[in-house]
Design an enzyme around this catalytic site. Sequence first.
Site, PDB file in Angstrom:
ATOM      1  N   ASP A  52      36.217  45.289  48.323  1.00  0.00           N
ATOM      2  CA  ASP A  52      35.689  43.936  48.155  1.00  0.00           C
ATOM      3  C   ASP A  52      34.735  43.888  46.968  1.00  0.00           C
ATOM      4  OD1 ASP A  52      35.050  41.300  48.548  1.00  0.00           O
ATOM      5  OD2 ASP A  52      33.607  41.686  50.141  1.00  0.00           O
ATOM      6  N   ASP A  55      36.924  44.247  43.510  1.00  0.00           N
ATOM      7  CA  ASP A  55      37.579  43.069  42.939  1.00  0.00           C
ATOM      8  C   ASP A  55      36.564  42.132  42.281  1.00  0.00           C
ATOM      9  OD1 ASP A  55      36.422  41.696  45.058  1.00  0.00           O
ATOM     10  OD2 ASP A  55      38.265  41.515  46.201  1.00  0.00           O
ATOM     11  N   GLY A  56      35.356  42.057  42.843  1.00  0.00           N
ATOM     12  CA  GLY A  56      34.315  41.243  42.215  1.00  0.00           C
ATOM     13  C   GLY A  56      33.900  41.811  40.867  1.00  0.00           C
ATOM     14  N   ARG A  60      34.457  40.026  36.968  1.00  0.00           N
ATOM     15  CA  ARG A  60      33.419  39.844  35.948  1.00  0.00           C
ATOM     16  C   ARG A  60      33.702  40.681  34.705  1.00  0.00           C
ATOM     17  NH1 ARG A  60      30.622  40.118  40.851  1.00  0.00           N
ATOM     18  NH2 ARG A  60      30.250  42.360  40.568  1.00  0.00           N
ATOM     19  N   SER A  66      38.495  33.467  39.323  1.00  0.00           N
ATOM     20  CA  SER A  66      39.386  32.349  39.653  1.00  0.00           C
ATOM     21  C   SER A  66      39.070  31.809  41.041  1.00  0.00           C
ATOM     22  CB  SER A  66      40.852  32.791  39.595  1.00  0.00           C
ATOM     23  OG  SER A  66      41.132  33.777  40.586  1.00  0.00           O
ATOM     24  N   ASP A  73      39.569  36.433  48.520  1.00  0.00           N
ATOM     25  CA  ASP A  73      38.533  37.390  48.898  1.00  0.00           C
ATOM     26  C   ASP A  73      37.896  37.013  50.233  1.00  0.00           C
ATOM     27  OD1 ASP A  73      36.748  39.643  48.282  1.00  0.00           O
ATOM     28  OD2 ASP A  73      35.216  38.101  48.103  1.00  0.00           O
ATOM     29  N   ASP A  77      38.306  38.881  53.945  1.00  0.00           N
ATOM     30  CA  ASP A  77      37.116  39.339  54.679  1.00  0.00           C
ATOM     31  C   ASP A  77      37.085  38.791  56.096  1.00  0.00           C
ATOM     32  OD1 ASP A  77      36.220  40.740  52.498  1.00  0.00           O
ATOM     33  OD2 ASP A  77      34.855  39.172  51.804  1.00  0.00           O
TER      34      ASP A  77
END
Length: 225
Positions: A52, A55-56, A60, A66, A73, A77
Amino acid sequence: MAKQRPATLSVYLYIPNIVGYMRVLLNCIAFSVCFSNKTLFSLLYFFSFCCDAVDGWCARKFNQVSTFGAVLDMVTDRVSTACLLVILSQIYRPSLVFLSLLALDIASHWLQMYSTFLSGKTSHKDVKDSTSWLFRLYYGNRMFMGYCCVSCEVLYIILLLIATNQTENLMNVVVKSLMQISPLSLLLALSIFGWSIKQIINVIQMKTAADVCVLYDIEKQHKKP
């Protein structure tokens, strides 16, 4: 001559979104063995949870943020946690504890997302105008938010791993584990503390989001001729 549209990478193929698909796949594999191999389940589930953050970072790093990725995401979760809570509700009694946690988690995040769109904000983490200092601290400090989120998942995984029978009394298992002086009991205590804060945040989040929805209705009524 018609202006040619610039060639762009499909949002579906953004790197952070591909990481999101991998998380979904890992969770599917994990839950397929959740009863037959709890250790493998825990490793796969926690690895998916750790992705998690990946991917963040990718979003960035490669400038591939998007709306679809943000929704993917959050849905991943929420569904992952919901499935784990359902499993725990089948192992521990009273099962209503875990079903209530599931309801609170879904309701608070759904209301928060909906209120974000109503208020015209670009992110559900934009809570600068909140009157709750704890709520602002949670979304304003990544380390604090990370601790609370990790605590929840670690606590649920520990509860799954230490269950020895098909039906267990939740309080008996937790108290017995905490009384044993060991690294596991320390980890359990730290997880319970972070988990408790996260549940308080969920309640504040739900109330704050509900207030935004009510305020939107009031303002809409005042605008009527």
